[in-house]
Design a protein around this motif. Structure first.
Motif, PDB file in Angstrom:
ATOM      1  N   THR A  36       0.825  -1.206   0.000  1.00 56.25           N
ATOM      2  CA  THR A  36       0.000   0.000   0.000  1.00 56.25           C
ATOM      3  C   THR A  36       0.859   1.256   0.000  1.00 56.25           C
ATOM      4  OG1 THR A  36      -0.101   0.071   2.423  1.00 56.25           O
ATOM      5  CG2 THR A  36      -1.862  -1.132   1.299  1.00 56.25           C
ATOM      6  N   ARG A  37       0.201   2.348  -0.399  1.00 56.22           N
ATOM      7  CA  ARG A  37       0.841   3.666  -0.406  1.00 56.22           C
ATOM      8  C   ARG A  37      -0.222   4.646   0.096  1.00 56.22           C
ATOM      9  NH1 ARG A  37       4.628   5.007  -4.222  1.00 56.22           N
ATOM     10  NH2 ARG A  37       5.238   7.167  -4.113  1.00 56.22           N
ATOM     11  N   ARG A  38       0.162   5.488   1.065  1.00 54.29           N
ATOM     12  CA  ARG A  38      -0.810   6.453   1.593  1.00 54.29           C
ATOM     13  C   ARG A  38      -0.147   7.809   1.756  1.00 54.29           C
ATOM     14  NH1 ARG A  38      -4.714   5.922   6.885  1.00 54.29           N
ATOM     15  NH2 ARG A  38      -5.634   7.999   6.696  1.00 54.29           N
ATOM     16  N   ARG A  39      -0.847   8.822   1.286  1.00 59.01           N
ATOM     17  CA  ARG A  39      -0.376  10.208   1.369  1.00 59.01           C
ATOM     18  C   ARG A  39      -1.082  10.888   2.531  1.00 59.01           C
ATOM     19  NH1 ARG A  39       3.725  13.529   0.518  1.00 59.01           N
ATOM     20  NH2 ARG A  39       2.958  15.633   0.421  1.00 59.01           N
ATOM     21  N   LEU A  40      -0.314  11.557   3.393  1.00 58.59           N
ATOM     22  CA  LEU A  40      -0.854  12.252   4.555  1.00 58.59           C
ATOM     23  C   LEU A  40      -0.400  13.707   4.545  1.00 58.59           C
ATOM     24  CD1 LEU A  40       0.212   9.582   7.195  1.00 58.59           C
ATOM     25  CD2 LEU A  40      -2.130   9.954   6.401  1.00 58.59           C
ATOM     26  N   ASP A  41      -1.304  14.601   4.914  1.00 54.74           N
ATOM     27  CA  ASP A  41      -0.903  15.981   5.164  1.00 54.74           C
ATOM     28  C   ASP A  41      -0.259  16.021   6.544  1.00 54.74           C
ATOM     29  OD1 ASP A  41      -1.942  16.969   2.759  1.00 54.74           O
ATOM     30  OD2 ASP A  41      -3.933  17.246   3.639  1.00 54.74           O
ATOM     31  N   TRP A  42       0.605  16.997   6.771  1.00 48.14           N
ATOM     32  CA  TRP A  42       1.281  17.092   8.063  1.00 48.14           C
ATOM     33  C   TRP A  42       0.276  17.178   9.213  1.00 48.14           C
ATOM     34  CZ3 TRP A  42       5.904  15.498   8.746  1.00 48.14           C
ATOM     35  CH2 TRP A  42       6.861  15.635   7.756  1.00 48.14           C
ATOM     36  N   ALA A  43      -0.811  17.920   9.016  1.00 51.44           N
ATOM     37  CA  ALA A  43      -1.802  18.110  10.081  1.00 51.44           C
ATOM     38  C   ALA A  43      -2.505  16.809  10.472  1.00 51.44           C
ATOM     39  CB  ALA A  43      -2.833  19.149   9.661  1.00 51.44           C
ATOM     40  N   GLU A  44      -2.479  15.806   9.604  1.00 51.19           N
ATOM     41  CA  GLU A  44      -3.120  14.522   9.918  1.00 51.19           C
ATOM     42  C   GLU A  44      -2.299  13.696  10.906  1.00 51.19           C
ATOM     43  OE1 GLU A  44      -5.101  12.335   6.535  1.00 51.19           O
ATOM     44  OE2 GLU A  44      -3.874  13.768   5.408  1.00 51.19           O
ATOM     45  N   ILE A  45      -1.017  13.997  11.029  1.00 52.60           N
ATOM     46  CA  ILE A  45      -0.128  13.214  11.901  1.00 52.60           C
ATOM     47  C   ILE A  45      -0.092  13.860  13.277  1.00 52.60           C
ATOM     48  CG2 ILE A  45       2.200  12.322  12.237  1.00 52.60           C
ATOM     49  CD1 ILE A  45       2.561  12.582   9.161  1.00 52.60           C
ATOM     50  N   LEU A  46      -0.701  13.175  14.249  1.00 50.82           N
ATOM     51  CA  LEU A  46      -0.729  13.698  15.613  1.00 50.82           C
ATOM     52  C   LEU A  46       0.494  13.266  16.408  1.00 50.82           C
ATOM     53  CD1 LEU A  46      -4.473  13.083  16.542  1.00 50.82           C
ATOM     54  CD2 LEU A  46      -3.423  15.138  15.565  1.00 50.82           C
TER      55      LEU A  46
END
Length: 152
Positions: free
Chosen positions: A83-93
């Motif tokens: 799998t590959r998943r793109r996250l915005d910085w704000a999504e990472i707590l």
């Protein structure tokens, strides 16, 4: 505690583990293919099945070696085995690598946790710890949340 942040973009991957997996993949392919070609009693179809099996096994090892975490200005891309998943910085707590964890876990704003296999302490524990700290520092520096806005 003014730790120097890595220059973006930065890619985190288990270098030694990757080298071992890719070397094993190449060796398995070469050995099985060589054996298939040297066995005189095999038909062309049987030889082809040996080579196909070697390619399949090597492909699985190559997939295991593709794991990585790529951080850039806009966020993080986590590439795991399939799998590959793109996250915005704000999504990472939170970025977690606790003692005994097989890899980093990212606690996300949607309440889930995403394994990030690109940072794993397997063969190079100190390197993985340094990578986890760097990703944690980047996440803390980049995830700007609006005051008064609560996640949950």
């Amino acid at each position: 505690m003014s730790e120097q942040l890595p220059t973006l973009p930065v890619t985190f991957r288990p270098g030694r583990t990757r080298a071992v997996l890719l070397t094993a993949a190449a060796a398995i392919f070469v050995v099985i293919t060589t054996v298939a070609l040297m066995l005189e009693k095999l038909s062309p179809g049987e030889r082809l099945s040996f080579v196909f099996t070697a390619a399949l096994m090597s492909g699985v090892l190559a997939m295991l070696a593709r794991v990585k975490v790529v951080a850039d200005e806009s966020g993080v891309t986590v590439v795991n085995i399939a799998t590959r998943r793109r996250l915005d910085w704000a999504e990472i707590l939170q970025v977690n690598l606790r003692p005994g964890d097989p890899w980093v876990f990212l606690n996300l704003s949607d309440g889930t946790s995403l394994p990030a296999l690109g940072i794993q302490p397997g063969i190079a524990k100190q390197h993985a710890i340094a990578d986890a700290r760097a990703l944690r520092a980047l996440a803390e520096a980049r995830s700007i949340r609006e005051p008064g806005k609560h996640e949950g």
